[in-house]
Motif scaffolding. Structure first.
Motif, PDB file in Angstrom:
ATOM      1  N   TRP A  23       0.835  -1.197   0.000  1.00  0.00           N
ATOM      2  CA  TRP A  23       0.000   0.000   0.000  1.00  0.00           C
ATOM      3  C   TRP A  23       0.874   1.254   0.000  1.00  0.00           C
ATOM      4  N   ARG A  24       1.876   1.296   0.882  1.00  0.00           N
ATOM      5  CA  ARG A  24       2.781   2.450   0.964  1.00  0.00           C
ATOM      6  C   ARG A  24       3.476   2.686  -0.377  1.00  0.00           C
ATOM      7  N   ASP A  25       4.004   1.619  -0.975  1.00  0.00           N
ATOM      8  CA  ASP A  25       4.731   1.756  -2.233  1.00  0.00           C
ATOM      9  C   ASP A  25       3.807   2.194  -3.373  1.00  0.00           C
ATOM     10  N   ALA A  26       2.606   1.635  -3.434  1.00  0.00           N
ATOM     11  CA  ALA A  26       1.660   2.011  -4.494  1.00  0.00           C
ATOM     12  C   ALA A  26       1.236   3.468  -4.347  1.00  0.00           C
ATOM     13  N   GLU A  27       0.982   3.912  -3.112  1.00  0.00           N
ATOM     14  CA  GLU A  27       0.605   5.311  -2.904  1.00  0.00           C
ATOM     15  C   GLU A  27       1.751   6.251  -3.251  1.00  0.00           C
ATOM     16  N   ALA A  28       2.973   5.864  -2.899  1.00  0.00           N
ATOM     17  CA  ALA A  28       4.140   6.705  -3.206  1.00  0.00           C
ATOM     18  C   ALA A  28       4.294   6.886  -4.714  1.00  0.00           C
ATOM     19  N   ARG A  29       3.922   5.858  -5.482  1.00  0.00           N
ATOM     20  CA  ARG A  29       3.996   5.936  -6.946  1.00  0.00           C
ATOM     21  C   ARG A  29       2.755   6.573  -7.552  1.00  0.00           C
ATOM     22  N   GLY A  30       1.705   6.763  -6.744  1.00  0.00           N
ATOM     23  CA  GLY A  30       0.437   7.264  -7.280  1.00  0.00           C
ATOM     24  C   GLY A  30      -0.253   6.227  -8.134  1.00  0.00           C
ATOM     25  N   ASP A  31      -0.049   4.963  -7.806  1.00  0.00           N
ATOM     26  CA  ASP A  31      -0.531   3.838  -8.602  1.00  0.00           C
ATOM     27  C   ASP A  31      -1.858   3.309  -8.049  1.00  0.00           C
ATOM     28  N   ALA A  32      -2.955   4.022  -8.361  1.00  0.00           N
ATOM     29  CA  ALA A  32      -4.272   3.650  -7.856  1.00  0.00           C
ATOM     30  C   ALA A  32      -4.670   2.221  -8.202  1.00  0.00           C
ATOM     31  N   PRO A  33      -4.442   1.728  -9.424  1.00  0.00           N
ATOM     32  CA  PRO A  33      -4.825   0.340  -9.709  1.00  0.00           C
ATOM     33  C   PRO A  33      -4.109  -0.677  -8.810  1.00  0.00           C
ATOM     34  N   ALA A  34      -2.946  -0.313  -8.284  1.00  0.00           N
ATOM     35  CA  ALA A  34      -2.224  -1.232  -7.398  1.00  0.00           C
ATOM     36  C   ALA A  34      -2.750  -1.174  -5.966  1.00  0.00           C
ATOM     37  N   TRP A  35      -3.184   0.008  -5.492  1.00  0.00           N
ATOM     38  CA  TRP A  35      -3.621   0.058  -4.099  1.00  0.00           C
ATOM     39  C   TRP A  35      -5.117  -0.133  -3.924  1.00  0.00           C
ATOM     40  N   GLU A  36      -5.918   0.131  -4.941  1.00  0.00           N
ATOM     41  CA  GLU A  36      -7.361  -0.027  -4.800  1.00  0.00           C
ATOM     42  C   GLU A  36      -7.765  -1.432  -4.342  1.00  0.00           C
ATOM     43  N   PRO A  37      -7.176  -2.513  -4.874  1.00  0.00           N
ATOM     44  CA  PRO A  37      -7.576  -3.844  -4.403  1.00  0.00           C
ATOM     45  C   PRO A  37      -7.157  -4.123  -2.957  1.00  0.00           C
ATOM     46  N   LEU A  38      -6.273  -3.316  -2.408  1.00  0.00           N
ATOM     47  CA  LEU A  38      -5.835  -3.511  -1.028  1.00  0.00           C
ATOM     48  C   LEU A  38      -6.832  -2.921  -0.034  1.00  0.00           C
ATOM     49  N   LEU A  39      -7.730  -2.054  -0.525  1.00  0.00           N
ATOM     50  CA  LEU A  39      -8.744  -1.435   0.325  1.00  0.00           C
ATOM     51  C   LEU A  39     -10.008  -2.281   0.326  1.00  0.00           C
ATOM     52  N   ALA A  40     -10.578  -2.518   1.501  1.00  0.00           N
ATOM     53  CA  ALA A  40     -11.817  -3.282   1.629  1.00  0.00           C
ATOM     54  C   ALA A  40     -12.973  -2.517   0.984  1.00  0.00           C
TER      55      ALA A  40
END
Length: 110
Positions: A23-40
């Protein structure tokens, strides 16, 4: 990253610590498709000004900068991480559901 690749990444998360790192790494990159599945699906983000954001409104709302975790508590089904990001307090709560870790709440202090 495609949604299919993001989902595969999500399925590979085995520990609370891995979830936090991805989550931290995806947010740092601004990579929404990578962090969205991590959110319930029932994710809730609470900001310092009292704003509450759901899963769809969250992407792009986290401040820039790296998290520095100062506390970590993990049970078999719940994980809570506390720390700072750009001098702002932050708490991340995750739950293990159907064998997968998902972030259910992020609280940012002022």
């Amino acid at each position: 990253m495609s949604r299919r690749a993001a989902a595969a990444t999500f399925e590979d998360v085995e520990t609370f610590e891995e979830l936090l790192t991805r989550w931290r790494d995806a947010e740092a990159r601004g990579d929404a498709p990578a962090w969205e599945p991590l959110l319930a699906a029932d994710f809730r983000g609470d900001g310092p000004d009292g704003r509450v954001l759901d899963r769809d409104a969250w992407p792009g709302r986290a401040p820039a900068g790296a998290f520095r975790w100062t506390g970590l508590r993990v049970t078999p089904s719940v994980g809570v991480a506390t720390g700072q990001r750009d001098g702002t307090g932050c708490t991340v709560v995750a739950a293990r559901r159907e064998g997968r870790w998902q972030i259910v709440n992020v609280q940012r202090g002022s």
